[in-house]
Design a protein around this motif. Structure first.
Motif, PDB file in Angstrom:
ATOM      1  N   TYR A 135       9.534  81.884 -41.580  1.00 31.30           N
ATOM      2  CA  TYR A 135       8.352  81.042 -41.408  1.00 31.30           C
ATOM      3  C   TYR A 135       8.628  79.748 -40.655  1.00 31.30           C
ATOM      4  O   TYR A 135       7.727  79.188 -40.054  1.00 31.30           O
ATOM      5  N   TYR A 136       9.857  79.264 -40.667  1.00 28.71           N
ATOM      6  CA  TYR A 136      10.110  77.913 -40.174  1.00 28.71           C
ATOM      7  C   TYR A 136      10.993  77.816 -38.936  1.00 28.71           C
ATOM      8  O   TYR A 136      10.868  76.883 -38.170  1.00 28.71           O
ATOM      9  N   ARG A 137      11.922  78.728 -38.738  1.00 32.14           N
ATOM     10  CA  ARG A 137      12.916  78.507 -37.719  1.00 32.14           C
ATOM     11  C   ARG A 137      12.765  79.402 -36.501  1.00 32.14           C
ATOM     12  O   ARG A 137      12.612  78.916 -35.399  1.00 32.14           O
ATOM     13  N   CYS A 138      12.848  80.705 -36.691  1.00 30.41           N
ATOM     14  CA  CYS A 138      12.931  81.544 -35.494  1.00 30.41           C
ATOM     15  C   CYS A 138      12.072  82.794 -35.536  1.00 30.41           C
ATOM     16  O   CYS A 138      12.026  83.529 -34.559  1.00 30.41           O
ATOM     17  N   TYR A 139      11.417  83.079 -36.610  1.00 34.20           N
ATOM     18  CA  TYR A 139      10.485  84.186 -36.772  1.00 34.20           C
ATOM     19  C   TYR A 139      11.102  85.520 -36.383  1.00 34.20           C
ATOM     20  O   TYR A 139      11.657  86.200 -37.208  1.00 34.20           O
ATOM     21  N   SER A 140      11.054  85.910 -35.089  1.00 32.22           N
ATOM     22  CA  SER A 140      11.541  87.242 -34.722  1.00 32.22           C
ATOM     23  C   SER A 140      12.709  87.232 -33.736  1.00 32.22           C
ATOM     24  O   SER A 140      13.286  88.278 -33.467  1.00 32.22           O
ATOM     25  N   GLN A 141      13.069  86.088 -33.179  1.00 29.70           N
ATOM     26  CA  GLN A 141      14.201  85.976 -32.249  1.00 29.70           C
ATOM     27  C   GLN A 141      15.049  84.777 -32.669  1.00 29.70           C
ATOM     28  O   GLN A 141      14.616  83.640 -32.510  1.00 29.70           O
ATOM     29  N   CYS A 142      16.229  85.049 -33.212  1.00 28.70           N
ATOM     30  CA  CYS A 142      17.106  83.974 -33.685  1.00 28.70           C
ATOM     31  C   CYS A 142      18.329  83.891 -32.775  1.00 28.70           C
ATOM     32  O   CYS A 142      19.071  84.866 -32.648  1.00 28.70           O
ATOM     33  N   TRP A 143      18.520  82.753 -32.168  1.00 28.78           N
ATOM     34  CA  TRP A 143      19.632  82.534 -31.233  1.00 28.78           C
ATOM     35  C   TRP A 143      20.606  81.533 -31.843  1.00 28.78           C
ATOM     36  O   TRP A 143      20.201  80.487 -32.333  1.00 28.78           O
ATOM     37  N   TRP A 144      21.911  81.870 -31.769  1.00 29.80           N
ATOM     38  CA  TRP A 144      22.966  80.993 -32.265  1.00 29.80           C
ATOM     39  C   TRP A 144      24.038  80.848 -31.189  1.00 29.80           C
ATOM     40  O   TRP A 144      24.313  81.778 -30.445  1.00 29.80           O
ATOM     41  N   ILE A 167      38.942  80.581 -40.511  1.00 29.21           N
ATOM     42  CA  ILE A 167      37.808  81.473 -40.735  1.00 29.21           C
ATOM     43  C   ILE A 167      36.649  80.621 -41.250  1.00 29.21           C
ATOM     44  O   ILE A 167      36.816  79.809 -42.158  1.00 29.21           O
ATOM     45  N   TYR A 168      35.486  80.824 -40.641  1.00 33.37           N
ATOM     46  CA  TYR A 168      34.291  80.076 -41.002  1.00 33.37           C
ATOM     47  C   TYR A 168      33.199  81.063 -41.396  1.00 33.37           C
ATOM     48  O   TYR A 168      33.235  82.224 -41.012  1.00 33.37           O
ATOM     49  N   ARG A 169      32.220  80.573 -42.134  1.00 30.88           N
ATOM     50  CA  ARG A 169      31.100  81.405 -42.571  1.00 30.88           C
ATOM     51  C   ARG A 169      29.814  80.638 -42.341  1.00 30.88           C
ATOM     52  O   ARG A 169      29.753  79.437 -42.561  1.00 30.88           O
ATOM     53  N   PHE A 170      28.770  81.356 -41.886  1.00 34.41           N
ATOM     54  CA  PHE A 170      27.452  80.743 -41.781  1.00 34.41           C
ATOM     55  C   PHE A 170      26.390  81.816 -41.979  1.00 34.41           C
ATOM     56  O   PHE A 170      26.643  83.000 -41.808  1.00 34.41           O
ATOM     57  N   ASP A 171      25.204  81.382 -42.378  1.00 30.36           N
ATOM     58  CA  ASP A 171      24.082  82.294 -42.550  1.00 30.36           C
ATOM     59  C   ASP A 171      23.389  82.472 -41.208  1.00 30.36           C
ATOM     60  O   ASP A 171      22.761  81.543 -40.686  1.00 30.36           O
ATOM     61  N   ALA A 172      23.496  83.661 -40.644  1.00 32.85           N
ATOM     62  CA  ALA A 172      22.884  83.939 -39.345  1.00 32.85           C
ATOM     63  C   ALA A 172      21.385  84.173 -39.475  1.00 32.85           C
ATOM     64  O   ALA A 172      20.622  83.864 -38.571  1.00 32.85           O
ATOM     65  N   TYR A 173      20.969  84.734 -40.593  1.00 32.65           N
ATOM     66  CA  TYR A 173      19.538  84.917 -40.846  1.00 32.65           C
ATOM     67  C   TYR A 173      19.287  84.838 -42.339  1.00 32.65           C
ATOM     68  O   TYR A 173      19.870  85.584 -43.121  1.00 32.65           O
ATOM     69  N   ASP A 174      18.430  83.937 -42.721  1.00 27.36           N
ATOM     70  CA  ASP A 174      17.992  83.780 -44.105  1.00 27.36           C
ATOM     71  C   ASP A 174      16.470  83.810 -44.064  1.00 27.36           C
ATOM     72  O   ASP A 174      15.846  82.886 -43.539  1.00 27.36           O
ATOM     73  N   CYS A 175      15.875  84.861 -44.570  1.00 25.39           N
ATOM     74  CA  CYS A 175      14.433  85.043 -44.444  1.00 25.39           C
ATOM     75  C   CYS A 175      13.648  83.821 -44.922  1.00 25.39           C
ATOM     76  O   CYS A 175      12.719  83.385 -44.250  1.00 25.39           O
ATOM     77  N   GLU A 176      14.021  83.257 -46.059  1.00 25.93           N
ATOM     78  CA  GLU A 176      13.291  82.091 -46.570  1.00 25.93           C
ATOM     79  C   GLU A 176      13.364  80.910 -45.606  1.00 25.93           C
ATOM     80  O   GLU A 176      12.420  80.153 -45.472  1.00 25.93           O
ATOM     81  N   ARG A 177      14.466  80.730 -44.925  1.00 25.89           N
ATOM     82  CA  ARG A 177      14.632  79.632 -43.981  1.00 25.89           C
ATOM     83  C   ARG A 177      14.043  79.974 -42.614  1.00 25.89           C
ATOM     84  O   ARG A 177      13.389  79.144 -41.983  1.00 25.89           O
ATOM     85  N   ASP A 178      14.275  81.195 -42.153  1.00 25.18           N
ATOM     86  CA  ASP A 178      14.016  81.522 -40.753  1.00 25.18           C
ATOM     87  C   ASP A 178      12.665  82.162 -40.464  1.00 25.18           C
ATOM     88  O   ASP A 178      12.087  81.919 -39.415  1.00 25.18           O
TER      89      ASP A 178
END
Length: 137
Positions: free
Chosen positions: A99-108, A86-97
């Motif tokens: 302004y800097y990463r994906c704004y309104s469309q986040c692809w993983w 079992i693994y865990r990851f942050d799919a969306y973190d407002c502070e990270r995403d």
């Protein structure tokens, strides 16, 4: 008098900015790229929402939409399981995403092989790739 007016003007502008931040919808997409027919079980949650348990077959994806909160503390994390791990990851973190990463469309993309390394001495683990980064040459 001018100081009070300036403070009031700044406060109104801040309220308008906060309403803009909250009103922009965000969509997160997660794809199973484990390959060789491997399925995975994934559950994504925030402090307020449980997106539910999903079984994704190789190549399948799912996603959800939401609006960030005014204070930009929105955080969705996912637990992913395949085989006995079992693994865990942050799919969306407002502070990270936001302004800097994906704004309104986040692809993983979830993959169990490191695509940037052939070093077999490294332990196999969860490799989560941003599709925008992974698709670049």
């Amino acid at each position: 008098m001018a100081t009070t007016r300036t403070i009031l003007t700044h406060f109104v502008l801040l309220l308008q900015l906060c309403s803009i931040v909250q009103s922009i919808p965000v969509r997160v997409h997660i794809r199973n790229s484990l390959e060789n027919g491997k399925s995975m079980v994934i559950q994504c949650l925030s402090q307020d929402d449980d997106i539910g348990l999903h079984i994704l077959q190789d190549g399948e994806e799912f996603g959800w939409a939401f609006a960030t909160n005014v204070s930009c503390t929105t955080l969705f994390y996912c637990r992913v399981q395949w085989h006995d791990a079992i693994y865990r990851f942050d799919a969306y973190d407002c502070e990270r995403d936001y302004y800097y990463r994906c704004y309104s469309q986040c692809w993983w993309i979830i993959n169990d092989k490191a695509k940037d390394s052939d070093d077999s001495s490294k332990p196999k683990s969860l490799y989560v790739y941003d599709l925008h980064v992974a698709s670049m040459p």
